[in-house]
Design a protein around this motif. Structure first.
Motif, PDB file in Angstrom:
ATOM      1  N   ASN A  10       0.827  -1.214   0.000  1.00 11.69           N
ATOM      2  CA  ASN A  10       0.000   0.000   0.000  1.00 11.69           C
ATOM      3  C   ASN A  10       0.864   1.269   0.000  1.00 11.69           C
ATOM      4  OD1 ASN A  10      -2.623   1.092  -0.141  1.00 11.69           O
ATOM      5  ND2 ASN A  10      -2.578   1.606   2.041  1.00 11.69           N
ATOM      6  N   HIS A  11       2.071   1.191  -0.596  1.00 11.87           N
ATOM      7  CA  HIS A  11       2.924   2.378  -0.675  1.00 11.87           C
ATOM      8  C   HIS A  11       2.430   3.303  -1.778  1.00 11.87           C
ATOM      9  CE1 HIS A  11       5.432   1.082   2.411  1.00 11.87           C
ATOM     10  NE2 HIS A  11       6.515   0.709   1.746  1.00 11.87           N
ATOM     11  N   ARG A  12       2.568   4.594  -1.512  1.00 11.20           N
ATOM     12  CA  ARG A  12       2.063   5.597  -2.444  1.00 11.20           C
ATOM     13  C   ARG A  12       2.922   5.707  -3.704  1.00 11.20           C
ATOM     14  NH1 ARG A  12       1.529  12.126  -1.240  1.00 11.20           N
ATOM     15  NH2 ARG A  12       0.775  12.691  -3.320  1.00 11.20           N
ATOM     16  N   VAL A  47       3.359   4.684 -18.931  1.00 12.04           N
ATOM     17  CA  VAL A  47       2.993   3.967 -17.713  1.00 12.04           C
ATOM     18  C   VAL A  47       1.526   4.209 -17.402  1.00 12.04           C
ATOM     19  CG1 VAL A  47       5.286   3.924 -16.618  1.00 12.04           C
ATOM     20  CG2 VAL A  47       3.777   5.907 -16.299  1.00 12.04           C
ATOM     21  N   SER A  48       1.000   3.337 -16.572  1.00  9.88           N
ATOM     22  CA  SER A  48      -0.355   3.544 -16.068  1.00  9.88           C
ATOM     23  C   SER A  48      -0.460   2.973 -14.670  1.00  9.88           C
ATOM     24  CB  SER A  48      -1.393   2.892 -16.982  1.00  9.88           C
ATOM     25  OG  SER A  48      -1.259   1.491 -16.964  1.00  9.88           O
ATOM     26  N   ARG A  49      -1.277   3.636 -13.864  1.00 14.12           N
ATOM     27  CA  ARG A  49      -1.543   3.155 -12.499  1.00 14.12           C
ATOM     28  C   ARG A  49      -3.020   3.369 -12.207  1.00 14.12           C
ATOM     29  NH1 ARG A  49       1.554   4.945  -7.005  1.00 14.12           N
ATOM     30  NH2 ARG A  49       0.823   3.233  -5.667  1.00 14.12           N
ATOM     31  N   PHE A  65       1.419  -1.047 -11.156  1.00 17.91           N
ATOM     32  CA  PHE A  65       2.068  -0.006 -11.963  1.00 17.91           C
ATOM     33  C   PHE A  65       2.586  -0.691 -13.210  1.00 17.91           C
ATOM     34  CE2 PHE A  65       3.528   3.977 -12.924  1.00 17.91           C
ATOM     35  CZ  PHE A  65       4.860   4.270 -12.698  1.00 17.91           C
ATOM     36  N   LEU A  66       2.065  -0.311 -14.364  1.00 22.40           N
ATOM     37  CA  LEU A  66       2.407  -0.962 -15.617  1.00 22.40           C
ATOM     38  C   LEU A  66       3.345  -0.081 -16.434  1.00 22.40           C
ATOM     39  CD1 LEU A  66      -1.120  -2.245 -16.720  1.00 22.40           C
ATOM     40  CD2 LEU A  66       0.579  -3.410 -15.313  1.00 22.40           C
ATOM     41  N   LEU A  67       4.339  -0.717 -17.027  1.00 19.52           N
ATOM     42  CA  LEU A  67       5.263  -0.043 -17.934  1.00 19.52           C
ATOM     43  C   LEU A  67       5.054  -0.618 -19.329  1.00 19.52           C
ATOM     44  CD1 LEU A  67       7.810   1.846 -18.314  1.00 19.52           C
ATOM     45  CD2 LEU A  67       9.165  -0.243 -18.013  1.00 19.52           C
ATOM     46  N   THR A  68       4.791   0.255 -20.297  1.00 19.40           N
ATOM     47  CA  THR A  68       4.561  -0.196 -21.665  1.00 19.40           C
ATOM     48  C   THR A  68       5.586   0.391 -22.612  1.00 19.40           C
ATOM     49  OG1 THR A  68       2.178  -0.471 -21.309  1.00 19.40           O
ATOM     50  CG2 THR A  68       2.914  -0.228 -23.580  1.00 19.40           C
ATOM     51  N   LEU A  69       6.155  -0.474 -23.415  1.00 17.01           N
ATOM     52  CA  LEU A  69       6.995  -0.065 -24.535  1.00 17.01           C
ATOM     53  C   LEU A  69       6.089  -0.131 -25.760  1.00 17.01           C
ATOM     54  CD1 LEU A  69       8.828  -1.427 -22.279  1.00 17.01           C
ATOM     55  CD2 LEU A  69      10.475  -1.819 -24.112  1.00 17.01           C
ATOM     56  N   GLU A  70       5.755   1.015 -26.301  1.00 15.26           N
ATOM     57  CA  GLU A  70       4.752   1.057 -27.369  1.00 15.26           C
ATOM     58  C   GLU A  70       5.219   0.308 -28.612  1.00 15.26           C
ATOM     59  OE1 GLU A  70       1.880   2.246 -26.756  1.00 15.26           O
ATOM     60  OE2 GLU A  70       2.188   3.463 -24.967  1.00 15.26           O
ATOM     61  N   SER A  71       6.493   0.445 -28.935  1.00 10.29           N
ATOM     62  CA  SER A  71       7.076  -0.210 -30.104  1.00 10.29           C
ATOM     63  C   SER A  71       8.542  -0.483 -29.753  1.00 10.29           C
ATOM     64  CB  SER A  71       6.964   0.691 -31.333  1.00 10.29           C
ATOM     65  OG  SER A  71       7.602   0.109 -32.441  1.00 10.29           O
ATOM     66  N   ALA A  72       8.796  -1.690 -29.268  1.00  9.35           N
ATOM     67  CA  ALA A  72      10.102  -1.988 -28.690  1.00  9.35           C
ATOM     68  C   ALA A  72      11.246  -1.807 -29.693  1.00  9.35           C
ATOM     69  CB  ALA A  72      10.107  -3.414 -28.149  1.00  9.35           C
ATOM     70  N   THR A  73      12.361  -1.290 -29.205  1.00  5.21           N
ATOM     71  CA  THR A  73      13.577  -1.146 -30.008  1.00  5.21           C
ATOM     72  C   THR A  73      14.724  -1.869 -29.303  1.00  5.21           C
ATOM     73  OG1 THR A  73      14.353   0.863 -28.917  1.00  5.21           O
ATOM     74  CG2 THR A  73      12.786   1.138 -30.741  1.00  5.21           C
ATOM     75  N   SER A  74      15.771  -2.147 -30.048  1.00  5.28           N
ATOM     76  CA  SER A  74      16.907  -2.878 -29.468  1.00  5.28           C
ATOM     77  C   SER A  74      17.554  -2.100 -28.327  1.00  5.28           C
ATOM     78  CB  SER A  74      17.937  -3.206 -30.545  1.00  5.28           C
ATOM     79  OG  SER A  74      18.392  -2.030 -31.170  1.00  5.28           O
ATOM     80  N   SER A  75      17.464  -0.766 -28.383  1.00  2.72           N
ATOM     81  CA  SER A  75      18.058   0.062 -27.317  1.00  2.72           C
ATOM     82  C   SER A  75      17.293  -0.081 -25.993  1.00  2.72           C
ATOM     83  CB  SER A  75      18.092   1.531 -27.727  1.00  2.72           C
ATOM     84  OG  SER A  75      16.773   2.030 -27.877  1.00  2.72           O
ATOM     85  N   GLN A  76      16.135  -0.707 -26.040  1.00  4.14           N
ATOM     86  CA  GLN A  76      15.368  -0.930 -24.826  1.00  4.14           C
ATOM     87  C   GLN A  76      15.643  -2.304 -24.210  1.00  4.14           C
ATOM     88  OE1 GLN A  76      11.530   0.142 -26.659  1.00  4.14           O
ATOM     89  NE2 GLN A  76      11.441   1.899 -25.247  1.00  4.14           N
ATOM     90  N   THR A  77      16.560  -3.050 -24.801  1.00  6.19           N
ATOM     91  CA  THR A  77      17.052  -4.265 -24.155  1.00  6.19           C
ATOM     92  C   THR A  77      17.738  -3.856 -22.859  1.00  6.19           C
ATOM     93  OG1 THR A  77      17.333  -5.498 -26.206  1.00  6.19           O
ATOM     94  CG2 THR A  77      18.721  -6.147 -24.337  1.00  6.19           C
ATOM     95  N   VAL A  87      -2.759   6.884  -7.556  1.00  3.31           N
ATOM     96  CA  VAL A  87      -3.576   6.344  -8.642  1.00  3.31           C
ATOM     97  C   VAL A  87      -3.794   7.423  -9.693  1.00  3.31           C
ATOM     98  CG1 VAL A  87      -5.836   5.418  -9.234  1.00  3.31           C
ATOM     99  CG2 VAL A  87      -4.696   4.670  -7.143  1.00  3.31           C
ATOM    100  N   LYS A  88      -3.477   7.080 -10.906  1.00  2.00           N
ATOM    101  CA  LYS A  88      -3.602   7.951 -12.079  1.00  2.00           C
ATOM    102  C   LYS A  88      -2.647   9.140 -12.063  1.00  2.00           C
ATOM    103  CE  LYS A  88      -8.358   6.924 -13.525  1.00  2.00           C
ATOM    104  NZ  LYS A  88      -8.304   5.556 -13.087  1.00  2.00           N
ATOM    105  N   ASP A  89      -1.736   9.202 -11.095  1.00  2.00           N
ATOM    106  CA  ASP A  89      -0.755  10.291 -11.008  1.00  2.00           C
ATOM    107  C   ASP A  89       0.632   9.761 -11.349  1.00  2.00           C
ATOM    108  OD1 ASP A  89      -2.457  11.560  -8.120  1.00  2.00           O
ATOM    109  OD2 ASP A  89      -2.569  12.281 -10.191  1.00  2.00           O
ATOM    110  N   THR A  90       1.133  10.175 -12.501  1.00  2.00           N
ATOM    111  CA  THR A  90       2.446   9.695 -12.920  1.00  2.00           C
ATOM    112  C   THR A  90       3.264  10.859 -13.471  1.00  2.00           C
ATOM    113  OG1 THR A  90       1.779   9.170 -15.198  1.00  2.00           O
ATOM    114  CG2 THR A  90       1.470   7.442 -13.545  1.00  2.00           C
ATOM    115  N   ASP A  91       4.566  10.656 -13.552  1.00  2.00           N
ATOM    116  CA  ASP A  91       5.430  11.689 -14.108  1.00  2.00           C
ATOM    117  C   ASP A  91       6.637  11.043 -14.761  1.00  2.00           C
ATOM    118  OD1 ASP A  91       6.278  15.009 -12.823  1.00  2.00           O
ATOM    119  OD2 ASP A  91       6.293  14.174 -14.854  1.00  2.00           O
ATOM    120  N   LYS A  92       7.285  11.801 -15.639  1.00  2.00           N
ATOM    121  CA  LYS A  92       8.422  11.271 -16.386  1.00  2.00           C
ATOM    122  C   LYS A  92       9.686  11.332 -15.558  1.00  2.00           C
ATOM    123  CE  LYS A  92       6.604  12.731 -20.871  1.00  2.00           C
ATOM    124  NZ  LYS A  92       6.859  13.543 -22.080  1.00  2.00           N
TER     125      LYS A  92
END
Lengths: 110, 113
Positions: B28-30, B66-68, B74-86, B52-57
């Motif tokens: 239950n950490h903020r 991201v989405s919460r 807390f979800l992290l999404t790579l919209e279109s993965a690239t090799s530099s994101q390995t 909840v719903k409060d995120t920043d870069k």
């Protein structure tokens, strides 16, 4: 932006030796964290300190705010202490104010 | 140990595909964070959430979103993965935004081919 430097980058020592890992930072901080990461493993928080000294078992962390320097000491080192040790400095701002060092890779040989 | 679970633990994907990593906490950490760890670099902040719903870069947010929708996830999404994101991705949580211990998940090793 805070610059966080750790030394040494790599350290190999014999079991039983006293170990010191250093961390220096460039701007004033509100807190400094020491973390431990075993090979292939997760990251564990060891200490968080803003002044003075903290001790947990064989681990001791000290910080000198005026000199912008912290040290992590391990007494009576053991092979299970082999890990990467990471310091991280919180230099104000909000949740994005934490800057991590690159880590010190410690190997303790039996 | 703090209750933080990352999934998946390992993922191999192809360039251009979307990828979502999940972080689940039972404390239950903020505050929740996504970091990436690469050789020669310290951990670098991608995004963080302060509720909840409060995120920043963070420092290296390009190419990530991201989405919460719930305190615990807390979800992290790579919209279109690239090799530099390995990289190895770590989720972390804390009770406060500063001067509060950080608790990390076990990491997700992502390979983009």
């Amino acid at each position: 932006k805070n610059e966080v430097e750790q030394s040494p980058q790599n350290l190999t020592a014999q079991e039983g030796e006293f170990i010191t890992i250093n961390c220096s930072y460039s701007v004033g901080i509100s807190a400094l964290h020491w973390l431990q990461q075993h090979p292939g493993g997760g990251i564990v928080s060891l200490f968080m300190l803003s002044s003075g000294k903290k001790k947990h078992g064989r681990l001791i962390a000290t910080i000198n705010i005026q000199e912008k320097h912290s040290s992590l000491h391990i007494t009576a080192s053991h092979p299970r202490d082999s890990a990467v040790y990471i310091c991280a400095a919180h230099s104000g701002g909000g949740a994005d104010g934490l800057t991590f060092g690159k880590g010190t890779h410690l190997i303790i040989q039996p | 140990d703090a209750g933080i679970t990352q999934s998946p633990r390992h993922k191999v994907t192809e360039t251009g595909t979307p990828v979502t990593l999940r972080c689940h906490q039972t404390e239950n950490h903020r505050y929740m964070y996504w970091y990436r760890q690469d050789p020669g670099h310290g951990l670098r902040l991608i995004h963080y959430s302060y509720g909840v719903k409060d995120t920043d870069k963070g420092e290296v947010s390009d190419g990530y979103s991201v989405s919460r929708s719930k305190t615990e996830d807390f979800l992290l999404t790579l919209e279109s993965a690239t090799s530099s994101q390995t990289s190895v991705y770590f989720c972390a949580i804390s009770a406060q935004d500063r001067n509060s211990p950080l608790h990390f998940g076990n990491g997700t090793r992502l390979t983009v081919t």
